[in-house]
Enzyme design. Structure first.
Site, PDB file in Angstrom:
ATOM      1  N   TRP A 255      37.508  69.014  44.008  1.00 18.51           N
ATOM      2  CA  TRP A 255      36.467  69.204  42.992  1.00 18.51           C
ATOM      3  C   TRP A 255      35.204  68.431  43.313  1.00 18.51           C
ATOM      4  O   TRP A 255      34.094  68.913  43.045  1.00 18.51           O
ATOM      5  CB  TRP A 255      36.988  68.886  41.587  1.00 18.51           C
ATOM      6  CG  TRP A 255      37.923  69.949  41.094  1.00 18.51           C
ATOM      7  CD1 TRP A 255      39.247  69.822  40.823  1.00 18.51           C
ATOM      8  CD2 TRP A 255      37.609  71.346  40.862  1.00 18.51           C
ATOM      9  NE1 TRP A 255      39.772  71.036  40.431  1.00 18.51           N
ATOM     10  CE2 TRP A 255      38.792  71.984  40.442  1.00 18.51           C
ATOM     11  CE3 TRP A 255      36.448  72.109  40.977  1.00 18.51           C
ATOM     12  CZ2 TRP A 255      38.849  73.348  40.136  1.00 18.51           C
ATOM     13  CZ3 TRP A 255      36.496  73.467  40.669  1.00 18.51           C
ATOM     14  CH2 TRP A 255      37.680  74.065  40.252  1.00 18.51           C
TER      15      TRP A 255
ATOM     16  N   ASP B  98      32.953  63.441  36.585  1.00 14.23           N
ATOM     17  CA  ASP B  98      33.651  64.674  36.182  1.00 14.23           C
ATOM     18  C   ASP B  98      35.056  64.299  35.709  1.00 14.23           C
ATOM     19  O   ASP B  98      35.975  64.151  36.515  1.00 14.23           O
ATOM     20  CB  ASP B  98      33.715  65.634  37.375  1.00 14.23           C
ATOM     21  CG  ASP B  98      34.508  66.908  37.052  1.00 14.23           C
ATOM     22  OD1 ASP B  98      35.028  67.039  35.927  1.00 14.23           O
ATOM     23  OD2 ASP B  98      34.606  67.768  37.952  1.00 14.23           O
TER      24      ASP B  98
ATOM     25  N   LYS C  16      41.751  71.443  30.178  1.00 13.82           N
ATOM     26  CA  LYS C  16      42.827  70.611  30.730  1.00 13.82           C
ATOM     27  C   LYS C  16      43.399  69.716  29.636  1.00 13.82           C
ATOM     28  O   LYS C  16      44.570  69.803  29.304  1.00 13.82           O
ATOM     29  CB  LYS C  16      42.308  69.745  31.889  1.00 13.82           C
ATOM     30  CG  LYS C  16      42.308  70.387  33.266  1.00 13.82           C
ATOM     31  CD  LYS C  16      41.347  71.501  33.454  1.00 13.82           C
ATOM     32  CE  LYS C  16      41.371  72.145  34.805  1.00 13.82           C
ATOM     33  NZ  LYS C  16      40.194  71.902  35.612  1.00 13.82           N
TER      34      LYS C  16
HETATM   35  C1  LIG Z   1      39.234  72.402  36.489  1.00 12.33           C
HETATM   36  C2  LIG Z   1      38.209  71.489  37.029  1.00 12.33           C
HETATM   37  C3  LIG Z   1      36.899  71.908  37.288  1.00 12.33           C
HETATM   38  C4  LIG Z   1      36.453  73.333  37.083  1.00 12.33           C
HETATM   39  O1  LIG Z   1      36.430  73.638  35.741  1.00 12.33           O
HETATM   40  P1  LIG Z   1      35.867  75.053  35.196  1.00 12.33           P
HETATM   41  O2  LIG Z   1      35.867  74.806  33.734  1.00 12.33           O
HETATM   42  O3  LIG Z   1      36.812  76.106  35.635  1.00 12.33           O
HETATM   43  O4  LIG Z   1      34.506  75.248  35.741  1.00 12.33           O
HETATM   44  C5  LIG Z   1      36.002  70.977  37.766  1.00 12.33           C
HETATM   45  N1  LIG Z   1      36.348  69.692  37.986  1.00 12.33           N
HETATM   46  C6  LIG Z   1      37.607  69.253  37.758  1.00 12.33           C
HETATM   47  C7  LIG Z   1      37.955  67.822  38.015  1.00 12.33           C
HETATM   48  C8  LIG Z   1      38.570  70.137  37.271  1.00 12.33           C
HETATM   49  O5  LIG Z   1      39.815  69.698  37.036  1.00 12.33           O
END
Ligand SMILES: *Cc1c(COP(=O)(O)O)cnc(C)c1O
Length: 362
Positions: free
Chosen positions: A102, A172, A196
């Site tokens: 990511w 993030d 998540k």
């Molecule tokens: C799932 C995830 C993303 C992407 O998320 P979307 O909502 O599908 O754009 C980005 N960063 C991390 C750490 C993730 O777990």
């Protein structure tokens, strides 16, 4: 009816109590004769839902009024663009720490909007750990420093908050927000896709220091719905937000408060992760490749001794209602995601199954 144990990485498990409440309220929400999905986002009852959700999130993470809390769309992926577009401070370059899938994605996207310097990377170590503070090259000035505290796919989690020598820190937190205590004041911007550890997909939380937004020179070409200042001024309602996702996330925040908040979740999550890692490490059958102090407590990848066993493992797991254990296509193997809504009994059931599977295949 029996609910399966769901180890999906995302969209992920939601607390059963929250789903039951949403079910009860679905047809006739708040005694208004329609569901919460069917009313105006500008109506008084929905504004109350929105404000209560924000208020409870602020309580959970102790977020002061120095920070705006934005409820945005486009997932964490959209933030990969919005961050470089919004956080320009005149240096024309941003620092990124590369710890896996990511953060690499975030880097790739940011390069379309600014000069990116990767100030540390563990790609050479096969992303088996996060970079250490001593490895971060902070000798230049940057608009901001970006990192991914928990790599959802690789199962790598930072065990420290980077010291950026005063430069804005952007993180993030998609897969680890609300899983443990967090000192928000150490950050300038935190973002997290909801699907998540918060609620349904369609919503992305952004917690951003208002002073930082005041000091940026965000481009005049920035569309309003991507502009943090504009979204903040409109209380995240420049246009129709994903109202059901916002409502359901609010129910999750209430549920978290009732569980004792993030400190209580931290203890439960630590116990869950410890159980699974301890078993993996002593099994001499399953393996997790991540350095012990950087192992994720939310996403635990593991391999079997032989790839040919994977289908049998997954089939047997499905039969026991242990769902979505297949690892991400980029790393293979298995992955168990142990977000807040995954109870300790799910880990017990998984470990028991892993023991039996091992007995049958050694
Ligand atoms: C799932 C995830 C993303 C992407 O998320 P979307 O909502 O599908 O754009 C980005 N960063 C991390 C750490 C993730 O777990």
């Amino acid at each position: 009816m029996s609910r399966a144990f769901n180890f999906c990485a995302g969209p992920a498990s939601l607390p059963t109590a929250v789903l039951e409440r949403a079910q009860q309220e679905l047809l006739d929400w708040n005694a208004i004769g329609v569901s919460v999905m069917e009313i105006s986002h500008r109506s008084a009852p929905f504004i109350e839902v929105a404000e209560t959700a924000e208020h409870n999130l602020r309580r959970l993470l102790n977020i002061s009024q120095d920070y705006a809390v934005l409820f945005m769309q486009g997932g964490a992926t959209a933030q990969f663009s919005f961050i470089p577009l919004n956080l320009q401070r005149g240096f024309g370059r941003a620092a990124y720490i590369d710890s896996g899938h990511w953060s690499s994605k975030a880097i790739e996207v940011a390069r379309q909007f600014t000069d990116v310097e990767v100030i540390a990377s563990t790609q050479g170590q096969g992303y088996s750990r996060a970079p250490y503070q001593e490895e971060l090259d902070l000798s230049s000035k940057f608009d901001y420093v970006h990192y991914t505290p928990n790599e959802t796919i690789g199962g790598v989690e930072f065990d420290y908050i980077p010291d950026t020598q005063g430069m804005p820190l952007v993180a993030d937190f998609s897969s680890s927000i609300l899983s443990s205590a967090l000192d928000v004041s150490k950050f300038d911007l935190i973002y997290a896709g909801a699907q998540k550890n918060i609620g349904p997909s369609g919503l992305c939380l952004v917690i951003v220091k208002r002073a930082l937004l005041e000091s940026t020179t965000a481009s005049g070409h920035l569309p309003e719905v991507f502009n943090y200042r504009a979204v903040d001024q409109a209380s995240s309602m420049l246009n129709t937000p994903p109202t059901f996702a916002w409502y359901l996330s609010g129910l999750v925040f209430e549920w978290l408060l009732a569980q004792g908040g993030v400190t209580a979740m931290e203890a439960i999550n630590a116990a869950k992760a410890k159980k699974l890692y301890s078993y993996i490490d002593q099994s001499e059958f399953y393996r997790n490749p991540i350095e012990v102090h950087h192992r994720s407590k939310m996403n635990i990848p593991f391999t079997l001794p032989d790839k040919a066993l994977e289908t049998a493992f997954l089939d047997g797991a499905n039969k026991r209602n242990l769902l979505n254990l297949k690892g991400h296509r980029s790393v293979g193997g298995m992955r168990a995601s142990l977000y807040n809504a995954v109870p300790e009994e799910a880990v017990d059931a998984l470990v028991e199954y892993m023991q039996q599977f091992k007995q049958q295949h050694i």
